[in-house]
Design an enzyme around this catalytic site. Sequence first.
Site, short mmCIF file in Angstrom:
data_model
loop_
_atom_site.label_atom_id
_atom_site.label_comp_id
_atom_site.label_asym_id
_atom_site.label_seq_id
_atom_site.Cartn_x
_atom_site.Cartn_y
_atom_site.Cartn_z
CE LYS B 79 42.18 14.38 63.51
NZ LYS B 79 42.53 13.02 63.99
CB SER B 154 44.22 11.50 60.86
OG SER B 154 43.61 11.36 62.14
CB SER B 178 44.98 9.65 64.48
OG SER B 178 44.77 8.83 63.36
#
Lengths: 474, 487
Positions: B79, B154, B178
Amino acid sequence: MKYEACIGLETHVMQKTRTKMFCGCKHEYGAEPNTNVCPVCLGYPGALPVLNARAIELCCKAGLLLGCEINPHSKWDRKNYFYPDMSKNYQITQADRPLCLGGKIVTEVNGELKTFTLERIHQEENAAKNTHAASGSLIDYNRAGTALMEIVSTPCMHSADDAFAYIQALKLIMEYGGISDCDLEKGHMRSDVNVSVRPVGQEKLGAKVEIKNMNSPSFIVEAIKYEIARQIELIENGGKVVQETRGYDSDRGETFSQRTKEDAHDYRYFPEPDLLPVEISAAQIAQWKSELPELPVQRRERYVKELGLPDYDAKVLTAEKHISDFFDAACHKTKQYKLVSNYMMGKVASLATEKSISVDESQLTPETLAQVADLVGGGTISSSAANELIEILFAEGGDPKAVVEAKCMAQVNDDSALEKWAEEAIAGNAKAVADYKAGNPASINSLMGYVMKQSKGKANPPTVIAMLKKKLDA
Amino acid sequence: MAGLNTKTISELSDLLEQGKCTSVQIVNDVLAAIDAHDGKIGAYLTIDRAAALAQAEAADKARAAGKKGALLGIPLAIKDLLNVKGQPCTCSSKIIEGYVAPYDATAIAKLREAGAVFLGRVNMDEFAMGSSTESSAFKKTRNPWNTDHVPGGSSGGSAASVAADEAIAALGSDTGGSIRQPAAFCGCVGLKPTYGMISRYGLTAFASSLDQIGPITKTVRDAAILLTAMAGKDPMDSTTVDLPVPDYSKDLTDDHSLKGMQLGLPKEYFVEGMDPEVETAVRNAIEHCKKLGAKIVDISLPHSKYAIAVYYIIATAEASANLARFDGIRYGLRKDGADPIELYGKTRAAGFGPEVKRRIILGTYVLSSGYYDAYYLRAQKVRTLIHNDFRAASAHCDAILAPVTPTPAYKIGEKTSDPLKMYLDDILTTPVNLAGICGLSVPCGFSKAGLPIGLQILGDSFMEPSILKVGHAYEQTTEWHRQKPKF
Ligand SMILES: [Zn+2]
């Protein structure tokens, strides 16, 4: 109407730690800009603070030296404000639960013993250093994140003299305690000064004016004096003091408005989520207490009680830590305490002023000064020869005995040589002789001076006096 | 051997161990999948081919020299808010576009040490703020199961890359769901570990007291392998806990019995307005656990209904401070101004997207003088109550079962005009972050439209072994996790 000023100080003291408050970067003065930096103190994405245990120890020890209570449960907060010298744009500090609570400073102000009370001491991190040039602003993050404590007094001072004495005493304690070098030039100690005035008898404090970021005690004194006068005059003329932040212009000797309460910062404090609260055990506090060094007041007492010095000497010698440390070290090597004291306050002090260096930067050592005292005490050299010897040692160093020998400074105790000088003195100073015989014993001093001059200061004064008296009275 | 990219970490480490494939082959298969599909999916922001192949070669050499380890030579997607030294780390924001991480996050350093290969950076909601990966400043990521739909957020890029076999596994971060929510939307396994288990050092902070790094994988076992590699006390993160780190994958045996386990069913988590398909899938999963021998008990988590409100106060308050460092002074974007204030204003106005700005303003507001007590302080008190609820429930159950999301993945653009509606998607995941406990998302079904549905398994602090055990037993006795999207 009579007015009373109430003055409180918030003093930032930079601690003597090897590394910064929340990272392992070196704390080093004068390093090449932006060399002692890392992701943590530069506020890089993802970097997290880690506590410096030594800073916590020094802050708590400062608290113990000042009679504070150590908070067993303190915590960290974020103080938010945007400024280029704050790498995270928030400062990690302690808002409602600081490390140290209460405390006091007892010190003399114009001969009167006064007690100034403290509110708290909290730990925080320093900002970077901004330098503004015509081409733009430069930021050195070497200073960012270094350990800084804030010592907050109550509004307990009532004059510029009080504030001056408070700062001096605080500085001494921090130096003696090994907490900080308190080098004002290097910004180790800076104060925000709060000044308000109120009619005598009124309990409520008047509106507070804060003068920010002052490092010179003499400017603090000037600023306080100016501010008290300004506020009283304002009130007398029917005006009203507004709560505001003012700066001090040392060239003009005036304070000037910087920011009023209306445009004051909202720091939006909230608990720092990246650091756990600090828990300090009673055992830890006891351990730190046992490690506390001697304070100037305690040292002064010891000089009087154990070394038999006059209180005046003790006070002068302890006024600066490096002097007192030097004196202490010398007294470990000789029992001639008073002689050492005399030289420290006399010849050594004047040489230091003259050459603008401190005694520890000179070639003189506590050992050699102790030897000089022993040489005088043992009658090997005269007092005036001692002064000359100290001057040589101060500038060049060396072994005192060897210097005495090389420069033939030893006192002359040989009776025949003294006898010859005494007779010459009497023969060549008819007026002094006549005066003495006419009943003025002090005139023997000019005969004595003659002998000392002839002997280049090496004649043993008591022997010469005795000899002159014997001859004149005969 | 083709299609190595479709395999799991544990399958590949067996193949590597037996000499049946090399890490370079795995990386090549993964890169081929990225080349073939990522144009459609959009999971990656940057791909570091040369570095990945070099790391794979090094891993193969190390293995030949006798080094072992489940992660040696396994390619992972990261990420874009975790610092990997030498790689960009933009957090999908224009404000730090061009920033190259000067250091490894601790979790990354541990994985590097274990020989993992870093493929590149995957997309996310800007600064991890969002539930759909639509707030990325750079691109939209699509759900591999239906490219008209969001992958969740996210960590949407992380979940999409794993679901599309464009990575063997991925790292995400979970502040309010997330990891678990995009895992559920994409049919992956997502683990949000207990707060303090994995160092946050090097994880660009959104909300420090809630953020936690975690894995998104194809199986529960793979999640356990990554957790084992990353967990542990870190001197660089004071909030990490000093506890021994067991091998979490060791207890995941082939005996899939849940006998002797009590699983709690919180009545408040089957919320009104929940998609009936989600509710049915989760209720079926609960029945399945019962068949495996678990005892189901009704529990109550009464304060969870305040979680969204509390979450948006605490998270935005912390974010407002955490994001203050992006100011144009030291790195990233700079828009010059006449003085520092103007420089900040212009830089931040140009650099941050609307969702981030919304949250910074909200966070600034709740902390400002006069409002602190009413919002932030009160939220902290309610947070304690939420935590106490879980404590009390955990006293008589080993884990808690719940849905992950009220609905399956929605269409791209469907909720962007109404942020409040999107915030409500986190209703079932945020209480876990506020309480600091652990949560796992495993696939438990599909909607008629063919979109995955997730089962959430929650455990008290450090009860990862329990939730992994339940998740593994459920997963290995069902077929959901074996489904692959066709795109
Ligand atoms: Zn540093």
